[in-house]
Design an enzyme around this catalytic site. Structure first.
Site, mmCIF file in Angstrom:
data_model
loop_
_atom_site.group_PDB
_atom_site.id
_atom_site.type_symbol
_atom_site.label_atom_id
_atom_site.label_comp_id
_atom_site.label_asym_id
_atom_site.label_seq_id
_atom_site.Cartn_x
_atom_site.Cartn_y
_atom_site.Cartn_z
ATOM 1 N N ASP A 47 3.159 100.503 151.446
ATOM 2 C CA ASP A 47 4.156 100.775 152.491
ATOM 3 C C ASP A 47 5.546 100.353 152.022
ATOM 4 O OD1 ASP A 47 3.865 98.039 152.646
ATOM 5 O OD2 ASP A 47 3.491 97.964 154.796
ATOM 6 N N ASP A 86 -2.164 102.278 151.892
ATOM 7 C CA ASP A 86 -1.714 101.054 152.557
ATOM 8 C C ASP A 86 -1.462 101.354 154.033
ATOM 9 O OD1 ASP A 86 -0.972 98.418 152.662
ATOM 10 O OD2 ASP A 86 0.976 98.696 151.693
ATOM 11 N N LYS A 116 -5.857 99.469 152.412
ATOM 12 C CA LYS A 116 -5.460 98.052 152.409
ATOM 13 C C LYS A 116 -4.826 97.747 153.759
ATOM 14 C CE LYS A 116 -1.634 96.340 150.142
ATOM 15 N NZ LYS A 116 -0.889 95.671 151.222
ATOM 16 N N GLU A 118 -2.843 94.360 155.992
ATOM 17 C CA GLU A 118 -2.259 93.022 155.870
ATOM 18 C C GLU A 118 -2.836 92.066 156.906
ATOM 19 O OE1 GLU A 118 2.011 92.900 155.946
ATOM 20 O OE2 GLU A 118 2.193 94.233 154.220
ATOM 21 N N GLU A 185 0.023 87.367 148.015
ATOM 22 C CA GLU A 185 1.450 87.587 147.739
ATOM 23 C C GLU A 185 2.259 86.324 147.992
ATOM 24 O OE1 GLU A 185 3.148 91.180 149.349
ATOM 25 O OE2 GLU A 185 5.198 90.547 148.846
#
Ligand code: KIV
Length: 289
Positions: A47, A86, A116, A118, A185
């Site tokens: 993204d 994403d 994916k 978050e 991250e």
């Protein structure tokens, strides 16, 4: 699945053998093709497209339809690399059902191999629901840009013992929810190392040190297409912004000066046809046509 596609079992075996996994973001056909030719294992249609391709200030505005358009482009271009779609902000925040619906769109309409998403917390049941629907999920903890405001900005995560413990338990919970890999991250190196050791699935680091099972960077960052201040973890392997600007400036100069196009860039025609063509023009002038 395309023939020759990297499988999740092969990915898990790479962790077992201590063989590093290489991931990069991709958003278009030329980038995806070059990444495959370079032997990259995983292409993340991130993204981050919102910022590096679409010109937004953050990753939040990118829509499902925009992400599907980019994912389709990458997926149709490559064979071996695993293509990760994403899930953008809002596409998995309402309910498990909504998350599954959008993950299915990534696979059916976007051609993604996996998705994916978050975060931990509510993302745990989303991940479990998507996996139960038959779609593999990559998790993402630490700095999660979609919730940057809640995290207090783009900051390293897990710098206190309590926060590091929380990150470890989030990563373990994502693994238990069925994630086949987890992105870490902006996490201190020892914390990422500990998480990598504790998980059976591979970790992919970005600003998380060398002990992760793999690394990911944003295509535009590593090629120097983005300029100015970059996060500490970015290494620029080329300076394409400089090279592209210089090529475009030379092109503009040559068009303006007449140096381009030169004879070798032009098409000729047979002499006799040219004579006929020129004669017709003279006749037309004489007839006043
Ligand atoms: O969207 C993205 O590019 C990402 C990477 C930075 C991991 O999530």
């Amino acid at each position: 699945m395309k023939p020759g596609k990297l499988t999740l079992t092969q990915l898990a075996d790479m962790k077992g053998r201590g063989e590093k996994i290489v991931m990069v973001t991709a958003y278009d056909a030329p980038g995806a093709r070059l990444a495959e030719q370079a032997g990259i294992d995983i292409l993340l249609v991130g993204d981050t497209a919102a910022m590096v391709v679409l010109g937004h200030e953050s990753t939040v505005p990118v829509t499902m339809d925009e992400m599907l358009f980019l994912t389709r482009t990458v997926a149709r271009t490559v064979e071996r690399p695993l293509v990760v779609g994403d899930m953008p902000f809002g596409s998995f925040s309402v309910s498990d059902e909504d998350a599954v619906r959008n993950a299915v769109r990534f696979v059916k309409e976007g051609g993604a191999d996996v998705v994916k998403l978050e975060g931990a917390g509510p993302s745990l049941s989303r991940a479990a629901a998507i996996v139960a629907a038959g779609i593999p999920v990559m998790g993402h903890v630490g700095l999660t840009p979609q919730t940057e405001t809640m995290l207090g900005g783009f900051k390293t995560q897990g710098r206190t013992a309590a926060k590091a413990r929380r990150l470890l338990s989030d990563a373990l919970a994502l693994e238990a929810a069925g994630c086949f890999s987890i992105v870490l991250e902006a996490v201190p190196t020892p914390v990422a190392a500990r998480i990598t050791e504790a998980l059976t699935v591979p970790t992919i680091g970005i600003g998380a040190g060398p002990e992760c099972d793999g690394q990911v960077l944003v295509y535009h960052d590593l090629l120097g297409l983005t300029e100015g201040r970059a996060p500490r973890f970015v290494k620029r392997y080329a300076n394409l912004a400089r090279d592209i600007r210089s090529a475009l400036t030379t092109y503009a100069d040559e068009v303006r000066s007449g140096a381009y196009p030169a004879t070798e860039h032009t098409y000729a025609m047979p002499e006799d046809e040219l004579e006929l063509f020129s004669a017709e023009r003279v006749e037309q002038v004489h007839r006043g046509g």
